[in-house]
Design a protein around this motif. Structure first.
Motif, PDB file in Angstrom:
ATOM      1  N   MET A 187       0.851  -1.187   0.000  1.00  0.00           N
ATOM      2  CA  MET A 187       0.000   0.000   0.000  1.00  0.00           C
ATOM      3  C   MET A 187       0.888   1.240   0.000  1.00  0.00           C
ATOM      4  SD  MET A 187      -2.797   1.288   2.821  1.00  0.00           S
ATOM      5  CE  MET A 187      -1.544   1.832   3.979  1.00  0.00           C
ATOM      6  N   ASP A 188       0.500   2.225  -0.799  1.00  0.00           N
ATOM      7  CA  ASP A 188       1.189   3.517  -0.799  1.00  0.00           C
ATOM      8  C   ASP A 188       0.159   4.602  -1.071  1.00  0.00           C
ATOM      9  OD1 ASP A 188       2.715   5.800  -1.142  1.00  0.00           O
ATOM     10  OD2 ASP A 188       4.132   4.873  -2.519  1.00  0.00           O
ATOM     11  N   HIS A 189      -0.162   5.380  -0.028  1.00  0.00           N
ATOM     12  CA  HIS A 189      -1.099   6.499  -0.170  1.00  0.00           C
ATOM     13  C   HIS A 189      -0.365   7.836  -0.276  1.00  0.00           C
ATOM     14  CE1 HIS A 189      -4.759   4.255   0.228  1.00  0.00           C
ATOM     15  NE2 HIS A 189      -4.410   3.757   1.388  1.00  0.00           N
ATOM     16  N   GLY A 190       0.944   7.788  -0.380  1.00  0.00           N
ATOM     17  CA  GLY A 190       1.728   9.003  -0.452  1.00  0.00           C
ATOM     18  C   GLY A 190       2.207   9.468   0.910  1.00  0.00           C
ATOM     19  N   TRP A 191       1.362   9.382   1.920  1.00  0.00           N
ATOM     20  CA  TRP A 191       1.709   9.790   3.281  1.00  0.00           C
ATOM     21  C   TRP A 191       1.919   8.588   4.197  1.00  0.00           C
ATOM     22  CZ3 TRP A 191      -2.041   8.326   6.797  1.00  0.00           C
ATOM     23  CH2 TRP A 191      -3.289   7.988   6.248  1.00  0.00           C
ATOM     24  N   ILE A 192       1.506   7.409   3.741  1.00  0.00           N
ATOM     25  CA  ILE A 192       1.746   6.152   4.460  1.00  0.00           C
ATOM     26  C   ILE A 192       2.048   5.064   3.431  1.00  0.00           C
ATOM     27  CG2 ILE A 192      -0.714   5.600   4.575  1.00  0.00           C
ATOM     28  CD1 ILE A 192      -0.093   4.050   7.199  1.00  0.00           C
ATOM     29  N   VAL A 193       3.082   4.272   3.727  1.00  0.00           N
ATOM     30  CA  VAL A 193       3.469   3.147   2.880  1.00  0.00           C
ATOM     31  C   VAL A 193       3.542   1.918   3.785  1.00  0.00           C
ATOM     32  CG1 VAL A 193       5.256   2.190   1.378  1.00  0.00           C
ATOM     33  CG2 VAL A 193       4.796   4.641   1.351  1.00  0.00           C
ATOM     34  N   THR A 194       2.951   0.819   3.322  1.00  0.00           N
ATOM     35  CA  THR A 194       2.938  -0.418   4.100  1.00  0.00           C
ATOM     36  C   THR A 194       3.633  -1.518   3.322  1.00  0.00           C
ATOM     37  OG1 THR A 194       0.882   0.195   5.196  1.00  0.00           O
ATOM     38  CG2 THR A 194       1.462  -2.137   5.234  1.00  0.00           C
ATOM     39  N   PHE A 195       4.444  -2.288   4.028  1.00  0.00           N
ATOM     40  CA  PHE A 195       5.160  -3.427   3.475  1.00  0.00           C
ATOM     41  C   PHE A 195       4.699  -4.683   4.192  1.00  0.00           C
ATOM     42  CE2 PHE A 195       7.795   0.346   3.269  1.00  0.00           C
ATOM     43  CZ  PHE A 195       8.064   0.406   1.909  1.00  0.00           C
ATOM     44  N   THR A 198       3.823 -14.455   4.729  1.00  0.00           N
ATOM     45  CA  THR A 198       2.945 -14.251   5.897  1.00  0.00           C
ATOM     46  C   THR A 198       2.370 -12.844   5.775  1.00  0.00           C
ATOM     47  OG1 THR A 198       4.495 -15.597   7.175  1.00  0.00           O
ATOM     48  CG2 THR A 198       2.818 -14.402   8.412  1.00  0.00           C
ATOM     49  N   PRO A 199       1.315 -12.652   4.967  1.00  0.00           N
ATOM     50  CA  PRO A 199       0.826 -11.321   4.644  1.00  0.00           C
ATOM     51  C   PRO A 199       0.410 -10.457   5.837  1.00  0.00           C
ATOM     52  CG  PRO A 199      -0.097 -12.926   3.144  1.00  0.00           C
ATOM     53  CD  PRO A 199       0.617 -13.694   4.222  1.00  0.00           C
ATOM     54  N   ALA A 200       0.056 -11.055   6.953  1.00  0.00           N
ATOM     55  CA  ALA A 200      -0.317 -10.261   8.126  1.00  0.00           C
ATOM     56  C   ALA A 200       0.901  -9.689   8.846  1.00  0.00           C
ATOM     57  CB  ALA A 200      -1.147 -11.102   9.097  1.00  0.00           C
ATOM     58  N   ALA A 201       2.105 -10.132   8.480  1.00  0.00           N
ATOM     59  CA  ALA A 201       3.338  -9.566   9.034  1.00  0.00           C
ATOM     60  C   ALA A 201       3.656  -8.308   8.237  1.00  0.00           C
ATOM     61  CB  ALA A 201       4.478 -10.569   8.961  1.00  0.00           C
ATOM     62  N   GLN A 202       3.352  -7.157   8.835  1.00  0.00           N
ATOM     63  CA  GLN A 202       3.452  -5.895   8.118  1.00  0.00           C
ATOM     64  C   GLN A 202       4.137  -4.826   8.958  1.00  0.00           C
ATOM     65  OE1 GLN A 202      -0.484  -4.756   6.843  1.00  0.00           O
ATOM     66  NE2 GLN A 202      -0.662  -6.480   5.445  1.00  0.00           N
ATOM     67  N   ILE A 203       4.604  -3.788   8.274  1.00  0.00           N
ATOM     68  CA  ILE A 203       5.167  -2.607   8.913  1.00  0.00           C
ATOM     69  C   ILE A 203       4.833  -1.414   8.019  1.00  0.00           C
ATOM     70  CG2 ILE A 203       7.436  -2.909   7.841  1.00  0.00           C
ATOM     71  CD1 ILE A 203       8.629  -1.810  10.496  1.00  0.00           C
ATOM     72  N   SER A 204       4.481  -0.287   8.654  1.00  0.00           N
ATOM     73  CA  SER A 204       4.148   0.917   7.900  1.00  0.00           C
ATOM     74  C   SER A 204       5.063   2.059   8.279  1.00  0.00           C
ATOM     75  CB  SER A 204       2.696   1.345   8.168  1.00  0.00           C
ATOM     76  OG  SER A 204       1.784   0.497   7.541  1.00  0.00           O
ATOM     77  N   PHE A 205       5.272   2.954   7.308  1.00  0.00           N
ATOM     78  CA  PHE A 205       6.034   4.182   7.514  1.00  0.00           C
ATOM     79  C   PHE A 205       5.143   5.336   7.096  1.00  0.00           C
ATOM     80  CE2 PHE A 205       8.934   0.745   7.008  1.00  0.00           C
ATOM     81  CZ  PHE A 205       9.842   0.972   8.024  1.00  0.00           C
ATOM     82  N   MET A 206       5.034   6.341   7.970  1.00  0.00           N
ATOM     83  CA  MET A 206       4.102   7.439   7.766  1.00  0.00           C
ATOM     84  C   MET A 206       4.815   8.771   7.982  1.00  0.00           C
ATOM     85  SD  MET A 206       0.622   8.162   9.973  1.00  0.00           S
ATOM     86  CE  MET A 206      -0.144   6.614   9.503  1.00  0.00           C
ATOM     87  N   THR A 207       4.635   9.682   7.030  1.00  0.00           N
ATOM     88  CA  THR A 207       5.194  11.019   7.230  1.00  0.00           C
ATOM     89  C   THR A 207       4.387  11.758   8.294  1.00  0.00           C
ATOM     90  OG1 THR A 207       3.895  11.851   5.368  1.00  0.00           O
ATOM     91  CG2 THR A 207       6.186  11.204   4.930  1.00  0.00           C
ATOM     92  N   SER A 208       3.077  11.766   8.160  1.00  0.00           N
ATOM     93  CA  SER A 208       2.138  12.254   9.168  1.00  0.00           C
ATOM     94  C   SER A 208       0.763  11.766   8.746  1.00  0.00           C
ATOM     95  CB  SER A 208       2.163  13.786   9.279  1.00  0.00           C
ATOM     96  OG  SER A 208       1.739  14.372   8.064  1.00  0.00           O
ATOM     97  N   ASP A 209      -0.129  11.637   9.712  1.00  0.00           N
ATOM     98  CA  ASP A 209      -1.451  11.109   9.392  1.00  0.00           C
ATOM     99  C   ASP A 209      -2.254  12.137   8.601  1.00  0.00           C
ATOM    100  OD1 ASP A 209      -3.206   8.594  10.484  1.00  0.00           O
ATOM    101  OD2 ASP A 209      -4.433  10.317   9.945  1.00  0.00           O
ATOM    102  N   LYS A 210      -2.966  11.689   7.598  1.00  0.00           N
ATOM    103  CA  LYS A 210      -3.698  12.588   6.704  1.00  0.00           C
ATOM    104  C   LYS A 210      -4.860  13.283   7.395  1.00  0.00           C
ATOM    105  CE  LYS A 210      -6.129  12.692   2.296  1.00  0.00           C
ATOM    106  NZ  LYS A 210      -6.570  11.918   1.137  1.00  0.00           N
ATOM    107  N   THR A 211      -5.568  12.598   8.294  1.00  0.00           N
ATOM    108  CA  THR A 211      -6.787  13.179   8.867  1.00  0.00           C
ATOM    109  C   THR A 211      -6.787  13.275  10.383  1.00  0.00           C
ATOM    110  OG1 THR A 211      -7.946  11.060   8.978  1.00  0.00           O
ATOM    111  CG2 THR A 211      -8.180  12.332   6.926  1.00  0.00           C
ATOM    112  N   ALA A 212      -5.783  12.752  11.040  1.00  0.00           N
ATOM    113  CA  ALA A 212      -5.775  12.741  12.504  1.00  0.00           C
ATOM    114  C   ALA A 212      -4.765  13.756  13.049  1.00  0.00           C
ATOM    115  CB  ALA A 212      -5.429  11.340  13.017  1.00  0.00           C
ATOM    116  N   PRO A 213      -4.938  14.166  14.294  1.00  0.00           N
ATOM    117  CA  PRO A 213      -4.051  15.179  14.873  1.00  0.00           C
ATOM    118  C   PRO A 213      -2.666  14.661  15.264  1.00  0.00           C
ATOM    119  CG  PRO A 213      -5.642  14.470  16.502  1.00  0.00           C
ATOM    120  CD  PRO A 213      -6.020  13.807  15.204  1.00  0.00           C
TER     121      PRO A 213
END
Length: 115
Positions: free
Chosen positions: A31-39, A44-59
């Motif tokens: 997944m890549d939404h531009g502000w969050i990318v998930t690998f 084992t597809p449930a084994a994941q890690i995400s990197f986020m610049t900042s949340d799009k809609t949350a404080p």
């Protein structure tokens, strides 16, 4: 209510460098939404890690995402417990229903279900 997966979320401005590094460990971008990318692990597809610049809609940027099968039930249980809701329950444009809660350690938990 049951937990489907738990995923660390790392706030980062080094998303491209993270992509290159985690691909060395066998992760693939899912997944890549531009502000969050998930690998995820292909085996084992449930084994994941995400990197986020900042949340799009949350404080705030969450520390961990927890996917549950019934986010409304989770929200009711957390709210009734008196825990601090950091970002209220809402439907997001990218297909999840989620809220953020602060855990007893001060960590922000993104609790979600896919719609």
């Amino acid at each position: 209510m049951s937990v489907r997966r738990v995923m660390p979320v790392i706030q980062s401005n080094a998303v491209e460098e993270s992509r290159e590094f985690y691909e060395l460990l066998g992760f693939e971008e899912v997944m890549d939404h531009g502000w969050i990318v998930t690998f995820a692990s292909p085996s084992t597809p449930a084994a994941q890690i995400s990197f986020m610049t900042s949340d799009k809609t949350a404080p705030v940027t969450p520390d961990v995402s927890v996917e549950v099968d019934d986010v409304d039930a989770a929200y009711a249980a957390v709210r009734d417990s008196g825990a601090e809701i950091v970002h209220d329950l809402r439907d997001e444009d990218w297909g999840v229903r989620r809220f953020f809660v602060r855990d007893p350690n001060g960590r922000v938990i993104n609790v979600l279900s896919h719609r």
